[in-house]
Design an enzyme around this catalytic site. Structure first.
Site, PDB file in Angstrom:
ATOM      1  N   ASP A 158       0.844  -1.208   0.000  1.00 53.11           N
ATOM      2  CA  ASP A 158       0.000   0.000   0.000  1.00 53.11           C
ATOM      3  C   ASP A 158       0.878   1.257   0.000  1.00 53.11           C
ATOM      4  OD1 ASP A 158      -1.940   1.923   0.367  1.00 53.11           O
ATOM      5  OD2 ASP A 158      -2.983   0.851   1.958  1.00 53.11           O
ATOM      6  N   HIS A 217     -10.250  -1.413  -7.200  1.00 48.00           N
ATOM      7  CA  HIS A 217      -9.887  -0.202  -6.467  1.00 48.00           C
ATOM      8  C   HIS A 217      -8.913   0.663  -7.276  1.00 48.00           C
ATOM      9  CE1 HIS A 217      -9.146   2.248  -2.922  1.00 48.00           C
ATOM     10  NE2 HIS A 217      -7.847   2.069  -3.068  1.00 48.00           N
TER      11      HIS A 217
HETATM   12  C1  HEM Z   1      -4.067   2.586  -4.379  1.00 49.63           C
HETATM   13  C2  HEM Z   1      -5.538   0.089  -0.500  1.00 49.63           C
HETATM   14  C3  HEM Z   1      -8.747   3.572   0.553  1.00 49.63           C
HETATM   15  C4  HEM Z   1      -7.086   6.142  -3.165  1.00 49.63           C
HETATM   16  C5  HEM Z   1      -4.201   1.596  -3.434  1.00 49.63           C
HETATM   17  C6  HEM Z   1      -3.452   0.377  -3.406  1.00 49.63           C
HETATM   18  C7  HEM Z   1      -3.843  -0.299  -2.299  1.00 49.63           C
HETATM   19  C8  HEM Z   1      -4.872   0.471  -1.642  1.00 49.63           C
HETATM   20  C9  HEM Z   1      -3.317  -1.629  -1.789  1.00 49.63           C
HETATM   21  C10 HEM Z   1      -2.457  -0.092  -4.481  1.00 49.63           C
HETATM   22  C11 HEM Z   1      -1.049   0.281  -4.291  1.00 49.63           C
HETATM   23  C12 HEM Z   1      -0.752   1.756  -4.242  1.00 49.63           C
HETATM   24  O1  HEM Z   1      -0.587   2.432  -5.262  1.00 49.63           O
HETATM   25  O2  HEM Z   1      -0.704   2.245  -3.131  1.00 49.63           O
HETATM   26  C13 HEM Z   1      -6.557   0.812   0.114  1.00 49.63           C
HETATM   27  C14 HEM Z   1      -7.283   0.384   1.286  1.00 49.63           C
HETATM   28  C15 HEM Z   1      -8.174   1.362   1.577  1.00 49.63           C
HETATM   29  C16 HEM Z   1      -8.012   2.407   0.589  1.00 49.63           C
HETATM   30  C17 HEM Z   1      -7.062  -0.921   2.036  1.00 49.63           C
HETATM   31  C18 HEM Z   1      -9.170   1.460   2.699  1.00 49.63           C
HETATM   32  C19 HEM Z   1      -9.049   0.830   3.836  1.00 49.63           C
HETATM   33  C20 HEM Z   1      -8.598   4.554  -0.378  1.00 49.63           C
HETATM   34  C21 HEM Z   1      -9.344   5.783  -0.401  1.00 49.63           C
HETATM   35  C22 HEM Z   1      -8.880   6.505  -1.447  1.00 49.63           C
HETATM   36  C23 HEM Z   1      -7.831   5.728  -2.085  1.00 49.63           C
HETATM   37  C24 HEM Z   1     -10.435   6.171   0.587  1.00 49.63           C
HETATM   38  C25 HEM Z   1      -9.295   7.873  -1.942  1.00 49.63           C
HETATM   39  C26 HEM Z   1     -10.402   8.468  -1.679  1.00 49.63           C
HETATM   40  C27 HEM Z   1      -6.101   5.416  -3.773  1.00 49.63           C
HETATM   41  C28 HEM Z   1      -5.294   5.919  -4.864  1.00 49.63           C
HETATM   42  C29 HEM Z   1      -4.434   4.885  -5.232  1.00 49.63           C
HETATM   43  C30 HEM Z   1      -4.726   3.786  -4.348  1.00 49.63           C
HETATM   44  C31 HEM Z   1      -5.362   7.313  -5.483  1.00 49.63           C
HETATM   45  C32 HEM Z   1      -3.380   4.925  -6.345  1.00 49.63           C
HETATM   46  C33 HEM Z   1      -4.035   4.637  -7.674  1.00 49.63           C
HETATM   47  C34 HEM Z   1      -3.059   4.704  -8.826  1.00 49.63           C
HETATM   48  O3  HEM Z   1      -2.845   5.800  -9.349  1.00 49.63           O
HETATM   49  O4  HEM Z   1      -2.516   3.655  -9.177  1.00 49.63           O
HETATM   50  N1  HEM Z   1      -5.075   1.641  -2.355  1.00 49.63           N
HETATM   51  N2  HEM Z   1      -7.024   2.040  -0.283  1.00 49.63           N
HETATM   52  N3  HEM Z   1      -7.697   4.560  -1.411  1.00 49.63           N
HETATM   53  N4  HEM Z   1      -5.726   4.146  -3.473  1.00 49.63           N
HETATM   54 FE1  HEM Z   1      -6.426   3.055  -1.937  1.00 49.63          FE
END
Ligand code: HEM
Length: 397
Positions: A215, A306
């Site tokens: 993450d 996601h």
């Molecule tokens: C990407 C987990 C909530 C926005 C990711 C990734 C994981 C992850 C594992 C992929 C690796 C990375 O690029 O970091 C989670 C979990 C969440 C959560 C477990 C809740 C418990 C959110 C929320 C938002 C968000 C609430 C925004 C409102 C993003 C964004 C990316 C991302 C912008 C990168 C996307 C990209 O450009 O590749 N998240 N996330 N996430 N997450 Fe989340």
């Protein structure tokens, strides 16, 4: 004695450690532990254009404390508190004990301490505060499909974000800074979080959240994407050089996540849990290929995954922001096994950058099956201070 020496070395990851400023430990000889001087890299400079704890590397431990100003507080109250905090945060970060610090021995271990101060909506309405209140500074719009907000994790007049590579340093700074505010402000909520322990993984290695996912792979880079995070000349003067912060407390249901097989887990994210690589690539840093299809003509990265929903839609800044999340793992309620999740901390020049993505995820994101936002707060983060300045001084200057 040698047995004790061995224990101490083990606790410090196999290295005897001497604090800079303290008397150095004897140099290592032969097979014995190596001595390391804890150096400048464990002190971050308080004075500068921006507050720290944002684009600088995340430390292992963090606490977020929201405080409410006492009834009748006005600009003088605010000035008093900001003067004390400015001076004492600078001292704590430099490893010097502030006046109100009765345990100065603990201050010497700076452990890359940063303290970031945020301003909540009510402060802009205090008598004597002349700066305009931006329309976005207040609760986020409701996301009824996903939100199950608990009021005791939301709101606040002032925010302290305290991060360091030692939980003792975090706790001590929290005690010093909250106790000196006690005649002016009361604690509204406290949220503690952690990332991978300091020194246990390779530098730059992405952390894992408590679902086990890698993450934090895709994030703006300091020096390259600064305009994503810092408010520019279109912001009110008191916010220029500052940023906007959202803290969402998102519960993660480990009990139902356990029932999801690896294919379901990877499909819901769009990346592999094993190494964080996108389903269309091999390495964590490979860019996801949203156009790729499988033998059935279906997208390899699911429409509702996601990552696909969170990736920027537009070129430029419109829906990019900085994520600086911390895991939490608190005592479970009676009869439950876990109470874990993410303190999802987002920084962006304009709140709309975050909202654009949050709206898409609230509408449809497979990960929502296992996650529930239970807290939400928004703060304005004023710019950093130069020597002689006071945090947030543009609010009344
Ligand atoms: C990407 C987990 C909530 C926005 C990711 C990734 C994981 C992850 C594992 C992929 C690796 C990375 O690029 O970091 C989670 C979990 C969440 C959560 C477990 C809740 C418990 C959110 C929320 C938002 C968000 C609430 C925004 C409102 C993003 C964004 C990316 C991302 C912008 C990168 C996307 C990209 O450009 O590749 N998240 N996330 N996430 N997450 Fe989340």
């Amino acid at each position: 004695l040698s047995a004790l020496g061995g224990l101490a070395a083990g606790a410090a990851g196999g290295m005897g450690v001497a604090r800079s400023g303290a008397a150095p430990a004897p140099a290592a000889t032969g097979e014995g532990p190596t001595t390391v001087q804890l150096a400048e890299h464990q002190r971050r400079a308080f004075h500068g254009e921006h507050q720290l704890g944002i684009m600088d590397p995340p430390q292992a431990h963090g606490v977020w404390v929201a405080m409410d100003l006492v009834p009748g507080a006005d600009v003088t109250t605010l000035q008093r508190l900001m003067r004390i905090w400015t001076q004492d945060i600078a001292q704590l970060m430099a490893g010097q004990a502030p006046y109100a610090d009765f345990e100065p021995e603990m201050t010497a271990t700076t452990a890359s301490l940063t303290v970031t101060v945020g301003i909540g909506p009510r402060v802009l309405g205090l008598r004597g505060v002349t700066a305009p209140r931006p329309a976005w500074l207040g609760p986020l719009p409701a996301f009824p499909k996903i939100d199950r907000l608990e009021p005791h994790w939301s709101g606040g007049d002032l925010l302290l974000q305290i991060c360091a590579d030692s939980p003792i340093t975090v706790s001590h700074a929290q005690w010093v800074l909250t106790k000196e505010a006690r005649t002016i402000a009361t604690v509204r909520w406290v949220q503690r979080g952690f990332r991978q322990g300091h020194g246990v993984t390779n530098p730059g290695e992405t952390m894992r959240n408590l679902f086990g996912q890698v993450d934090g792979t895709v994030n703006p880079v300091r020096g390259q994407d600064d305009a994503v995070v810092w408010c520019g000349s279109s912001a009110p003067r008191w916010l220029q050089g500052g940023t906007t912060m959202v803290l969402r407390r998102i519960a993660m249901n480990l009990e139902t996540w356990e029932e999801a097989d690896p294919l379901t887990r990877d499909t819901s994210l769009g990346r592999r849990q094993t190494d964080g690589s996108p389903l269309t690539g091999r390495a964590e840093t490979d860019a996801p290929d949203l156009a790729a299809t499988n033998g059935l003509g279906l997208p390899v990265i699911d429409e509702f995954s996601h990552v696909r929903r969170a990736m920027p839609d537009a070129k430029g800044l419109a829906d990019r922001f900085l994520r600086r999340p911390y895991n939490y793992d608190d005592p479970p309620a009676p009869g439950r096994l876990t109470n874990a999740g993410l303190l999802f901390v987002a920084y962006q020049a304009e709140l709309e950058q975050f909202l654009a993505v949050q709206r898409r995820l609230a509408e449809a994101d497979l990960l929502n099956t296992w996650t529930t936002p239970i807290g939400s707060a928004v703060f304005a983060i004023p710019r950093g201070c130069r020597e002689g300045e006071v945090l947030a001084q543009d609010l009344w200057a």
